[in-house]
Design a protein around this motif. Structure first.
Motif, PDB file in Angstrom:
ATOM      1  N   THR A   1     -25.400 -25.680 -24.405  1.00 13.79           N
ATOM      2  CA  THR A   1     -26.524 -25.063 -25.107  1.00 13.79           C
ATOM      3  C   THR A   1     -27.491 -24.408 -24.133  1.00 13.79           C
ATOM      4  OG1 THR A   1     -26.314 -26.754 -26.827  1.00 13.79           O
ATOM      5  CG2 THR A   1     -28.336 -25.478 -26.815  1.00 13.79           C
ATOM      6  N   SER A   2     -27.529 -24.906 -22.893  1.00 17.64           N
ATOM      7  CA  SER A   2     -28.409 -24.319 -21.879  1.00 17.64           C
ATOM      8  C   SER A   2     -28.050 -22.875 -21.545  1.00 17.64           C
ATOM      9  CB  SER A   2     -28.360 -25.155 -20.585  1.00 17.64           C
ATOM     10  OG  SER A   2     -28.758 -26.485 -20.818  1.00 17.64           O
ATOM     11  N   LEU A   3     -26.847 -22.454 -21.935  1.00 21.67           N
ATOM     12  CA  LEU A   3     -26.432 -21.076 -21.667  1.00 21.67           C
ATOM     13  C   LEU A   3     -27.258 -20.071 -22.469  1.00 21.67           C
ATOM     14  CD1 LEU A   3     -22.542 -21.522 -21.641  1.00 21.67           C
ATOM     15  CD2 LEU A   3     -24.060 -21.240 -19.669  1.00 21.67           C
ATOM     16  N   SER A   4     -28.029 -20.547 -23.445  1.00 25.54           N
ATOM     17  CA  SER A   4     -28.879 -19.631 -24.213  1.00 25.54           C
ATOM     18  C   SER A   4     -29.922 -18.959 -23.322  1.00 25.54           C
ATOM     19  CB  SER A   4     -29.581 -20.383 -25.346  1.00 25.54           C
ATOM     20  OG  SER A   4     -28.676 -20.714 -26.378  1.00 25.54           O
TER      21      SER A   4
ATOM     22  N   LEU B   1     -31.042 -11.824 -20.575  1.00 20.73           N
ATOM     23  CA  LEU B   1     -30.282 -10.573 -20.536  1.00 20.73           C
ATOM     24  C   LEU B   1     -30.527  -9.731 -21.787  1.00 20.73           C
ATOM     25  CD1 LEU B   1     -28.082  -8.735 -19.311  1.00 20.73           C
ATOM     26  CD2 LEU B   1     -26.380 -10.167 -20.489  1.00 20.73           C
ATOM     27  N   PHE B   2     -30.407 -10.337 -22.967  1.00 16.19           N
ATOM     28  CA  PHE B   2     -30.559  -9.573 -24.211  1.00 16.19           C
ATOM     29  C   PHE B   2     -31.987  -9.071 -24.385  1.00 16.19           C
ATOM     30  CE2 PHE B   2     -26.963 -12.414 -25.942  1.00 16.19           C
ATOM     31  CZ  PHE B   2     -26.016 -11.584 -25.350  1.00 16.19           C
ATOM     32  N   ARG B   3     -32.941  -9.840 -23.909  1.00 19.57           N
ATOM     33  CA  ARG B   3     -34.345  -9.400 -23.969  1.00 19.57           C
ATOM     34  C   ARG B   3     -34.518  -8.109 -23.180  1.00 19.57           C
ATOM     35  NH1 ARG B   3     -38.375 -10.392 -20.245  1.00 19.57           N
ATOM     36  NH2 ARG B   3     -40.531 -10.439 -20.994  1.00 19.57           N
ATOM     37  N   TYR B   4     -33.876  -8.029 -22.035  1.00 22.91           N
ATOM     38  CA  TYR B   4     -33.978  -6.835 -21.196  1.00 22.91           C
ATOM     39  C   TYR B   4     -33.237  -5.658 -21.825  1.00 22.91           C
ATOM     40  CZ  TYR B   4     -33.642  -3.792 -17.113  1.00 22.91           C
ATOM     41  OH  TYR B   4     -33.714  -2.714 -16.259  1.00 22.91           O
ATOM     42  N   LEU B   5     -32.075  -5.932 -22.422  1.00 21.30           N
ATOM     43  CA  LEU B   5     -31.252  -4.846 -22.962  1.00 21.30           C
ATOM     44  C   LEU B   5     -31.723  -4.357 -24.327  1.00 21.30           C
ATOM     45  CD1 LEU B   5     -27.668  -6.160 -22.071  1.00 21.30           C
ATOM     46  CD2 LEU B   5     -29.002  -4.433 -20.857  1.00 21.30           C
ATOM     47  N   LEU B   6     -32.220  -5.260 -25.167  1.00 21.41           N
ATOM     48  CA  LEU B   6     -32.503  -4.921 -26.557  1.00 21.41           C
ATOM     49  C   LEU B   6     -33.968  -4.629 -26.843  1.00 21.41           C
ATOM     50  CD1 LEU B   6     -30.222  -7.587 -28.280  1.00 21.41           C
ATOM     51  CD2 LEU B   6     -29.659  -5.232 -27.657  1.00 21.41           C
ATOM     52  N   LEU B   7     -34.850  -4.877 -25.886  1.00 25.01           N
ATOM     53  CA  LEU B   7     -36.281  -4.614 -26.092  1.00 25.01           C
ATOM     54  C   LEU B   7     -36.768  -3.635 -25.019  1.00 25.01           C
ATOM     55  CD1 LEU B   7     -37.589  -8.236 -26.818  1.00 25.01           C
ATOM     56  CD2 LEU B   7     -36.923  -6.482 -28.471  1.00 25.01           C
TER      57      LEU B   7
ATOM     58  N   GLY C   1     -43.766 -14.370 -26.527  1.00 29.29           N
ATOM     59  CA  GLY C   1     -42.485 -13.705 -26.354  1.00 29.29           C
ATOM     60  C   GLY C   1     -41.345 -14.702 -26.294  1.00 29.29           C
ATOM     61  N   VAL C   2     -40.127 -14.204 -26.376  1.00 29.53           N
ATOM     62  CA  VAL C   2     -38.961 -15.060 -26.543  1.00 29.53           C
ATOM     63  C   VAL C   2     -38.594 -15.829 -25.279  1.00 29.53           C
ATOM     64  CG1 VAL C   2     -37.281 -13.259 -25.921  1.00 29.53           C
ATOM     65  CG2 VAL C   2     -36.618 -15.101 -27.494  1.00 29.53           C
ATOM     66  N   LEU C   3     -38.961 -15.340 -24.100  1.00 33.26           N
ATOM     67  CA  LEU C   3     -38.530 -15.995 -22.876  1.00 33.26           C
ATOM     68  C   LEU C   3     -39.256 -17.317 -22.647  1.00 33.26           C
ATOM     69  CD1 LEU C   3     -36.661 -15.807 -20.485  1.00 33.26           C
ATOM     70  CD2 LEU C   3     -38.407 -14.508 -19.255  1.00 33.26           C
ATOM     71  N   PHE C   4     -40.548 -17.367 -22.974  1.00 29.44           N
ATOM     72  CA  PHE C   4     -41.339 -18.564 -22.687  1.00 29.44           C
ATOM     73  C   PHE C   4     -40.790 -19.826 -23.345  1.00 29.44           C
ATOM     74  CE2 PHE C   4     -45.060 -21.253 -23.909  1.00 29.44           C
ATOM     75  CZ  PHE C   4     -45.254 -21.820 -22.658  1.00 29.44           C
ATOM     76  N   PRO C   5     -40.544 -19.868 -24.677  1.00 26.53           N
ATOM     77  CA  PRO C   5     -40.015 -21.102 -25.268  1.00 26.53           C
ATOM     78  C   PRO C   5     -38.634 -21.466 -24.749  1.00 26.53           C
ATOM     79  CG  PRO C   5     -39.997 -19.316 -26.875  1.00 26.53           C
ATOM     80  CD  PRO C   5     -40.791 -18.831 -25.702  1.00 26.53           C
TER      81      PRO C   5
ATOM     82  N   MET D   1     -21.525 -19.764 -29.986  1.00 23.19           N
ATOM     83  CA  MET D   1     -22.699 -20.167 -30.759  1.00 23.19           C
ATOM     84  C   MET D   1     -23.980 -19.888 -29.978  1.00 23.19           C
ATOM     85  SD  MET D   1     -25.167 -22.796 -30.817  1.00 23.19           S
ATOM     86  CE  MET D   1     -24.406 -24.176 -29.975  1.00 23.19           C
ATOM     87  N   THR D   2     -23.982 -20.179 -28.678  1.00 16.85           N
ATOM     88  CA  THR D   2     -25.183 -19.935 -27.873  1.00 16.85           C
ATOM     89  C   THR D   2     -25.480 -18.441 -27.763  1.00 16.85           C
ATOM     90  OG1 THR D   2     -24.020 -19.823 -25.718  1.00 16.85           O
ATOM     91  CG2 THR D   2     -24.647 -22.006 -26.530  1.00 16.85           C
ATOM     92  N   THR D   3     -24.430 -17.610 -27.786  1.00 15.03           N
ATOM     93  CA  THR D   3     -24.628 -16.165 -27.723  1.00 15.03           C
ATOM     94  C   THR D   3     -25.312 -15.656 -28.985  1.00 15.03           C
ATOM     95  OG1 THR D   3     -22.661 -15.901 -26.323  1.00 15.03           O
ATOM     96  CG2 THR D   3     -23.474 -13.938 -27.472  1.00 15.03           C
ATOM     97  N   PHE D   4     -24.833 -16.101 -30.142  1.00 15.85           N
ATOM     98  CA  PHE D   4     -25.464 -15.683 -31.397  1.00 15.85           C
ATOM     99  C   PHE D   4     -26.885 -16.232 -31.511  1.00 15.85           C
ATOM    100  CE2 PHE D   4     -20.924 -15.277 -32.696  1.00 15.85           C
ATOM    101  CZ  PHE D   4     -20.952 -13.916 -32.959  1.00 15.85           C
ATOM    102  N   ASP D   5     -27.103 -17.419 -30.975  1.00 16.72           N
ATOM    103  CA  ASP D   5     -28.450 -17.986 -30.975  1.00 16.72           C
ATOM    104  C   ASP D   5     -29.391 -17.128 -30.139  1.00 16.72           C
ATOM    105  OD1 ASP D   5     -30.465 -20.201 -31.340  1.00 16.72           O
ATOM    106  OD2 ASP D   5     -30.227 -20.308 -29.170  1.00 16.72           O
ATOM    107  N   ALA D   6     -28.912 -16.656 -28.988  1.00 14.93           N
ATOM    108  CA  ALA D   6     -29.737 -15.801 -28.135  1.00 14.93           C
ATOM    109  C   ALA D   6     -30.053 -14.480 -28.834  1.00 14.93           C
ATOM    110  CB  ALA D   6     -29.016 -15.542 -26.806  1.00 14.93           C
ATOM    111  N   PHE D   7     -29.049 -13.879 -29.476  1.00 17.13           N
ATOM    112  CA  PHE D   7     -29.277 -12.651 -30.247  1.00 17.13           C
ATOM    113  C   PHE D   7     -30.341 -12.874 -31.317  1.00 17.13           C
ATOM    114  CE2 PHE D   7     -25.238 -10.530 -28.887  1.00 17.13           C
ATOM    115  CZ  PHE D   7     -25.767  -9.269 -28.682  1.00 17.13           C
TER     116      PHE D   7
END
Length: 404
Positions: free
Chosen positions: A134-137, A143-149, A341-345, A214-220
């Motif tokens: 789960t830590s892989l989130s 990464l997704f924060r940088y690419l998608l925002l 923002g999403v990175l802090f939590p 599952m961790t990938t979809f959670d990150a998305f």
């Protein structure tokens, strides 16, 4: 006041978690009590959620679809009740408008796929190893924060330029220590996996891959939630948002009931008929009520004989704990995403998985069959993560709520 003006006011001023003026920047170094309390609540609720999520799959392995839709019903009702109590108006036109509801539909999709991947793989992955996976989130969210925002990247650069060289170095070192803590805490689980020393769950390679997906979809899902909260045209009070996208994910879970006829997906190594899978839903309710049929007990589909203090009430205890943990985790996560923002939590929450892994070292808590040998490294990993969070310091509440 025209409709658009009323909408802007409602977006900023209403709901459980107040929108902070995006033009404000807080420069003081005072302790933000609400932020600290939310971070602590995030960790505590996250540990309960993660641990009980695995445990309910272990004590009710024959009912993965039921665990999905029944717990979803419980915490969705909880979100709606809280939203109504807090005056968020979850059925208002602003929320049901396409500008807002399109975000809810995306969040529902990511949540549904995330839930399906977790529930059908959790029974086959060791408890402590699942926490490490789960830590892989965290790296994926980064990464997704940088690419998608893309707007976030511009805000990051502007804020970063305002930092001194020493502050930049500390923040880099802090994030590096968080990742180091995750790696150090993962060593015992990775070693057992390589050596083939698994517990009751067998860590089947394809189930491990499904768990990682599952961790990938959670990150998305989390990154899109951050994007949705920033959208000035959307009215998304957090509790109402959580209630709606979990409600919309429910039909996806109901459609998976026939999958309980498929071997491994049904928690066993043998196949059954679709009619049996449908009948199995009644057996799941009986198991939850602690009155399972003898056939289910004989096939270990409902385990009430685990040799711990909660052993005879496990099928009732763990789904309820998971529900309360889910409500607490996702409520505080939404609050922190909206503020920082999403990175802090996700940085703060990195300690959740290691703490949950430590709890799986206690046979008296999880049962001998699901416990793992004690090791100091996950505890050391938690301490390293704590130092990393401390080095990063108080997150900036800037124009885009970034945590750099």
């Amino acid at each position: 006041m025209d409709r658009q003006s009323r909408k802007r006011v409602s977006i900023k001023d209403e709901g459980f978690f107040p929108y902070h003026n995006i033009q404000e920047a807080h420069e003081d170094d005072s302790v933000d009590v609400a932020l600290v309390a939310a971070a602590i609540a995030l960790v505590l609720a996250g540990v309960v959620n993660n641990m009980s999520g695995s445990m309910m799959s272990y004590v009710m392995p024959a009912f993965p679809a039921w665990l999905l839709y029944f717990t979803t019903i419980m915490y969705t009702v909880g979100f709606f009740v809280i939203a109504l109590i807090l005056g968020e108006r979850p059925f208002s036109r602003e929320i049901l408008a396409w500008s807002s509801f399109r975000h809810i539909l995306w969040l529902a999709f990511f949540t549904a796929v995330n839930g399906l991947a977790f529930q059908f793989s959790a029974a086959w992955v060791d408890g402590d190893f699942s926490q490490i996976l789960t830590s892989l989130s965290l790296p994926q969210v980064t990464l997704f924060r940088y690419l998608l925002l893309p707007a976030q990247r511009c805000a990051d650069r502007q804020l970063w330029c305002g930092f001194s060289c020493a502050k930049r170095t500390l923040r880099h070192c802090g994030l590096a220590l968080v990742f180091m803590g995750i790696l150090v805490g993962s060593i015992p689980s990775i070693h057992r996996l390589i050596m083939g020393h698994t517990g009751e769950a067998s860590n089947l390679w394809y189930m491990v891959i499904l768990f990682i997906l599952m961790t990938t979809f959670d990150a998305f899902q989390q990154v899109h939630q951050d994007k949705a909260f920033r959208d000035p045209t959307a009215y998304l009070p957090p509790m109402s948002c959580l209630a709606w996208y979990n409600l919309i994910s429910l039909p996806f879970y109901l459609l998976t009931i026939p999958l309980e006829a498929v071997p491994y997906l049904n928690g066993t190594t043998h196949s059954t008929s679709v009619s049996y899978a449908l009948q199995n839903q009644r057996e799941a309710f009986l198991c939850f009520q602690l009155h399972p049929s003898q056939d289910v007990i004989d096939t270990s589909g409902c385990q009430m004989n685990v040799n711990v203090f909660w052993g005879h009430i496990g099928p009732l205890l763990w789904p309820l704990l998971f529900t309360f943990g889910y409500i607490g985790l996702f409520s505080t996560n939404a609050y922190l995403i909206k503020r920082k923002g999403v990175l802090f939590p996700n940085v703060v929450g990195a300690v959740i998985q290691l703490l949950a892994a430590v709890l799986f070292m206690s046979p008296g808590l999880v049962g001998q069959a699901y416990s793992v040998p004690f090791n100091w490294l996950p505890i050391v990993g938690c301490l390293i993560i704590g130092v990393g969070i401390w080095l990063r310091g108080k997150p900036e509440e800037s124009r885009s709520y970034v945590f750099l």
